[in-house]
Design a protein around this motif. Structure first.
Motif, mmCIF file in Angstrom:
data_model
loop_
_atom_site.group_PDB
_atom_site.id
_atom_site.type_symbol
_atom_site.label_atom_id
_atom_site.label_comp_id
_atom_site.label_asym_id
_atom_site.label_seq_id
_atom_site.Cartn_x
_atom_site.Cartn_y
_atom_site.Cartn_z
ATOM 1 N N VAL A 84 -1.542 56.309 47.583
ATOM 2 C CA VAL A 84 -0.430 54.865 47.483
ATOM 3 C C VAL A 84 0.683 55.760 47.438
ATOM 4 O O VAL A 84 1.527 55.750 48.268
ATOM 5 C CB VAL A 84 -0.687 53.457 46.879
ATOM 6 N N ILE A 85 1.157 56.657 46.568
ATOM 7 C CA ILE A 85 2.381 57.210 46.125
ATOM 8 C C ILE A 85 2.260 58.206 46.930
ATOM 9 O O ILE A 85 3.455 58.195 48.096
ATOM 10 C CB ILE A 85 2.695 57.474 44.589
ATOM 11 N N TRP A 86 1.089 59.121 47.184
ATOM 12 C CA TRP A 86 1.095 60.231 48.245
ATOM 13 C C TRP A 86 1.141 59.610 49.507
ATOM 14 O O TRP A 86 2.139 60.469 50.375
ATOM 15 C CB TRP A 86 -0.003 61.179 48.300
ATOM 16 N N HIS A 87 0.233 58.392 50.059
ATOM 17 C CA HIS A 87 0.484 58.268 51.320
ATOM 18 C C HIS A 87 2.713 57.912 51.715
ATOM 19 O O HIS A 87 2.956 58.114 52.566
ATOM 20 C CB HIS A 87 -0.486 57.671 51.825
ATOM 21 N N CYS A 88 2.967 57.445 51.176
ATOM 22 C CA CYS A 88 4.220 56.963 51.099
ATOM 23 C C CYS A 88 4.736 58.479 51.032
ATOM 24 O O CYS A 88 5.797 58.906 52.416
ATOM 25 C CB CYS A 88 4.987 56.324 50.474
ATOM 26 N N ILE A 89 4.964 59.350 50.244
ATOM 27 C CA ILE A 89 5.592 60.420 50.022
ATOM 28 C C ILE A 89 5.583 61.924 51.560
ATOM 29 O O ILE A 89 5.850 61.936 52.233
ATOM 30 C CB ILE A 89 5.424 60.920 49.140
ATOM 31 N N ARG A 90 4.138 61.611 51.884
ATOM 32 C CA ARG A 90 3.451 61.813 53.045
ATOM 33 C C ARG A 90 3.966 61.931 54.099
ATOM 34 O O ARG A 90 4.985 62.455 55.443
ATOM 35 C CB ARG A 90 2.312 62.700 53.188
ATOM 36 N N HIS A 91 3.837 60.178 54.844
ATOM 37 C CA HIS A 91 4.156 60.086 56.419
ATOM 38 C C HIS A 91 5.003 59.009 56.361
ATOM 39 O O HIS A 91 5.678 59.089 57.588
ATOM 40 C CB HIS A 91 3.269 59.550 56.178
ATOM 41 N N ASN A 92 6.018 58.696 54.980
ATOM 42 C CA ASN A 92 7.222 58.401 55.491
ATOM 43 C C ASN A 92 8.681 59.187 54.906
ATOM 44 O O ASN A 92 8.623 59.480 55.714
ATOM 45 C CB ASN A 92 7.691 56.947 54.595
ATOM 46 N N HIS A 93 8.796 59.427 53.883
ATOM 47 C CA HIS A 93 10.130 60.222 53.590
ATOM 48 C C HIS A 93 9.806 60.367 52.187
ATOM 49 O O HIS A 93 9.689 59.968 51.385
ATOM 50 C CB HIS A 93 11.558 59.383 53.614
ATOM 51 N N CYS A 94 10.221 61.531 51.815
ATOM 52 C CA CYS A 94 10.307 62.114 50.286
ATOM 53 C C CYS A 94 11.682 63.160 50.325
ATOM 54 O O CYS A 94 11.792 64.182 51.021
ATOM 55 C CB CYS A 94 9.124 62.892 50.560
ATOM 56 N N SER A 95 12.460 63.104 49.029
ATOM 57 C CA SER A 95 14.259 63.762 49.482
ATOM 58 C C SER A 95 13.896 64.885 49.179
ATOM 59 O O SER A 95 14.203 65.974 49.341
ATOM 60 C CB SER A 95 14.973 62.822 48.809
ATOM 61 N N PHE A 96 12.459 65.406 48.622
ATOM 62 C CA PHE A 96 12.497 66.417 47.782
ATOM 63 C C PHE A 96 11.374 68.363 49.311
ATOM 64 O O PHE A 96 11.394 68.904 48.568
ATOM 65 C CB PHE A 96 11.265 66.687 46.668
ATOM 66 N N MET A 97 11.538 67.467 49.937
ATOM 67 C CA MET A 97 10.075 68.092 51.182
ATOM 68 C C MET A 97 11.160 68.683 51.795
ATOM 69 O O MET A 97 11.801 68.662 52.058
ATOM 70 C CB MET A 97 9.399 66.871 51.753
ATOM 71 N N ALA A 98 10.789 70.022 52.258
ATOM 72 C CA ALA A 98 11.560 70.589 52.756
ATOM 73 C C ALA A 98 10.599 71.288 54.116
ATOM 74 O O ALA A 98 9.564 71.899 53.771
ATOM 75 C CB ALA A 98 12.080 72.079 51.835
#
Length: 285
Positions: A5-19
């Motif tokens: 669930v955490i990975w789905h939220c990070i990958r498809h919604n928003h992640c502050s560490f993603m570049a």
């Protein structure tokens, strides 16, 4: 919350560490072992994770387990790795013996890469290279203004110092006992120089009387004897003038030498008077 669930939220919604860049999607999280944003490398979406971090040239092995997930203060366990590469590998094998092989392999790759760049850093530090420094225009102007202000302040300090020395020299402050020795000596030297100059000026305008030589004194004595002979052979009418001529004193030679000049002047005046009286008597006849 499960890792999926955490990975789905990070990958498809928003992640502050993603570049996201043209070459791929990367992760800026300092605990990421590979720097790539994917399911196996994400430190947030994995409850069991391990990585290696550098603290001022010292490597540490960080490990996270699901049992400490509810305690953020003690979430990561840290182990210091030795500087020797082989010993560090042994420590990793010891602490990650029952961990996933893929994760252990990534951690060993990270250790190898970090060891290589630490060796390169040491080599670069031993080399002497020119360091290029950029000077912004605003900073340069600011430094120039500060330099001008400093020069003005220094000139002001010099003026204050000279004024205080002049006052100390004139005696405005009276007796001061806490004057610095260096400045006090400078004032004393200035006063001595002025006293020497004043003495030299006074000596230039002074009139001095110097005693004459022995030969000159002997000449005065001879002239005096000649004039005495003339005064003795004069007329009877000049007896009153002859009486005025003082007789030769009886005394030591030193007193005679001292009064030689004065007596010679009197004899000269008396001889002149005798010549005037003789000329008058001739005119009457």
């Amino acid at each position: 919350m499960s890792d999926d669930v955490i990975w789905h939220c990070i990958r498809h919604n928003h992640c502050s560490f993603m570049a996201k860049i043209t070459t791929g999607i990367f992760c800026r999280n300092p605990y990421n072992a590979t720097g790539i944003c994917n399911r196996s490398s994400c430190p947030l979406a994995n409850s069991r994770y391990a990585t290696i971090r550098d603290h001022d040239g010292v490597f540490y092995l960080y490990m996270k387990t699901a049992e400490r997930a509810h305690l953020p203060k003690t979430l990561w366990e840290r182990v210091k790795l030795p500087r020797n590469y082989e010993k560090a590998m042994d420590v990793i094998n010891k602490h990650l013996e029952f961990w996933p092989k893929l994760l252990v392999h990534k951690i060993k790759q990270r250790l190898t890469k970090m060891t290589q760049y630490r060796i390169r850093m040491r080599k670069l530090q031993l080399k002497v290279r020119e360091k290029v420094m950029t000077m912004p225009r605003k900073q340069t102007q600011r430094d120039l203004r500060r330099l001008e202000k400093a020069e003005k302040a220094a000139q002001l300090e010099k003026n204050i110092e000279s004024e205080l020395k002049e006052r100390l020299k004139k005696g405005v402050y009276g007796d001061i006992y806490n004057v610095p020795f260096k400045e006090f000596d400078e004032v004393l030297d200035m006063e001595r120089d002025e006293v020497v100059l004043e003495e030299e000026d006074e000596e230039e305008g002074m009139v001095e009387y110097v005693e004459g030589d022995d030969m000159e004194e002997m000449d005065h004595m001879d002239d005096m004897e000649d004039f005495e002979g003339l005064s003795d052979g004069g007329t009877n009418g000049d007896d009153h003038l002859d009486d005025q001529v003082p007789k030769k004193p009886k005394g030591s030679g030193s007193n005679l030498k001292q009064n030689a000049g004065k007596r010679s002047r009197k004899v000269m005046t008396e001889v002149e008077q005798d010549e005037e009286t003789n000329s008058r008597q001739r005119m009457r006849m």
